[in-house]
Design an enzyme around this catalytic site. Structure first.
Site, PDB file in Angstrom:
ATOM      1  N   SER A   1       5.861   7.006  -0.930  1.00  0.00           N
ATOM      2  CA  SER A   1       5.062   6.793  -2.139  1.00  0.00           C
ATOM      3  C   SER A   1       4.372   8.054  -2.608  1.00  0.00           C
ATOM      4  CB  SER A   1       3.999   5.722  -1.906  1.00  0.00           C
ATOM      5  OG  SER A   1       3.106   5.725  -3.008  1.00  0.00           O
ATOM      6  N   CYS A   2       4.403   8.216  -3.923  1.00  0.00           N
ATOM      7  CA  CYS A   2       3.717   9.324  -4.593  1.00  0.00           C
ATOM      8  C   CYS A   2       2.215   9.275  -4.325  1.00  0.00           C
ATOM      9  CB  CYS A   2       4.010   9.191  -6.083  1.00  0.00           C
ATOM     10  SG  CYS A   2       3.106  10.265  -7.168  1.00  0.00           S
TER      11      CYS A   2
END
Lengths: 250, 130
Positions: free
Chosen positions: A139-140
């Site tokens: 995840s960013c």
């Protein structure tokens, strides 16, 4: 700086959202359209993957069970869960941004985003992240690089940029609120996000207020009026083709 | 920032090293510094023909995805395959281990359109004038 077009778009599917961003990009590269700011939401919660990202580290069965969308972005970086957020997209030649190079253009766009957040009552300092390197996390919102907007070491805005022939496509996600349980079910532990609700210590402002504030932030920093506009017919046609041929497939 | 005198440069931040009728191509120290840590590289296959200013690959860093443009016309003779697995060499050694392609020059006159090291450094964004 010249005149900017502002498109306040409705909530759309992942494939349409990415196709419209790319169609705008091609249109600006071709010199058909001028610099454009597009603000939009997503029809259903959707995970967007970076252009070259493998989907490892994301629970696909969980995504399907929840009925969340999945799409690949034309920009780099890691996965973003678009849910309870507003996405901005800036498409412009470097000359229209009054900045050259990756770092300088990021700074310029971040200034506009910060200005918008101030208008929403965010008093906390929003600074670029300082982490570099190759994230192991899917995840960013588990890592904050200089491209991102960070409050007290937690990420409020995640951004990604792509460059082609001197024209920038940069889009990013501003979290109004988040469903931590959904995030952890999809990505596992490691959430380093914060949200407008958390930063303000109050329920998040309505989406329309956030749209207006961000548009205002860009207008202030660009020192220009944004002209509210729509897509050109050829942009919509190009987007329709991209949505079907490119972005509907993963 | 390192800009070797013996290379030629494109405005889109590729470098070219010419030896006989062959040219080696990579991206500049300035470009890798702007992009930050490079995490992914996509290159074409040997045998493909490139035309001047054709996109020939894509580089992804933690900050941006950027298309690469051919500074020359010619056939691709060699591709730096190990670089695909270790794209960080573009950051650590852009003019050495970070080379990307070797191309057989088809139109040597194009070399005259490229920039010298001094001309490349004078470009506003490279010189740091924003």
């Amino acid at each position: 700086v010249g005149t900017w077009r502002l498109i306040q778009d409705e909530a759309r599917s992942g494939a349409w959202n990415m196709a419209l961003d790319e169609a705008l990009w091609e249109s600006v590269i071709a010199g058909v359209s001028g610099p454009t700011l597009r603000l939009y939401a997503w029809r259903e919660p959707t995970i967007s993957l970076g252009r070259f990202q493998q989907a490892d580290g994301i629970d696909e069965a969980e995504r399907q069970r929840r009925g969340f969308g999945l799409v690949r972005r034309p920009t780099g970086g890691r996965a973003v869960l678009h849910d309870r957020e507003l996405t901005y997209c800036v498409v412009a030649p470097e000359s229209a941004l009054g900045a050259r190079g990756v770092t300088a253009t990021y700074c310029r766009i971040q200034s506009a985003l910060r200005e918008g957040l101030r208008a929403l009552g965010v008093t906390a300092e929003v600074i670029p992240g300082t982490e570099r390197g190759r994230a192991a996390h899917a995840s960013c919102f588990a890592l904050a690089t200089p491209a991102d907007g960070v409050v007290a070491e937690r990420k409020l805005i995640g951004s990604a940029q792509a460059r082609r022939r001197g024209v920038i496509l940069q889009h990013g996600s501003l979290l109004l609120d988040q469903d931590v349980a959904a995030w952890e079910a999809l990505f596992g532990p490691g959430n380093r996000a914060t949200t407008l609700a958390e930063v303000l210590g109050a329920p998040p402002p309505p989406l329309e207020a956030v749209r207006a504030a961000l548009a205002g932030g860009f207008a202030t920093i660009w020192a220009t009026a944004l002209e509210t506009g729509a897509y050109r017919p050829e942009e919509t046609r190009a987007a329709a083709a991209l949505a079907v041929r490119k972005y509907a497939l993963l | 920032m390192n800009t070797p005198e013996d290379l030629q440069y494109s405005k889109t931040h590729e470098w070219v090293r010419v030896a006989g009728d062959q040219a080696t191509i990579g991206i500049t120290d300035f470009a890798q510094d702007q992009l930050g840590d490079i995490v992914y590289l996509e290159l074409p296959e040997a045998g493909r023909k490139l035309r001047l200013e054709d996109p020939f690959g894509v580089v992804e860093s933690v900050k941006a995805v950027s298309d690469l443009f051919s500074p020359l016309t010619g056939e691709i003779l060699q591709v730096n395959e190990p670089l695909l697995d270790q794209p960080e060499a573009i950051n650590s050694d852009p003019y050495g281990a970070g080379w990307m392609l070797v191309v057989r020059l088809e139109n040597p006159a194009e070399l005259h359109e490229l920039l010298s090291a001094a001309q490349y450094q004078e470009q506003p964004e490279v010189a740091g004038e924003h």
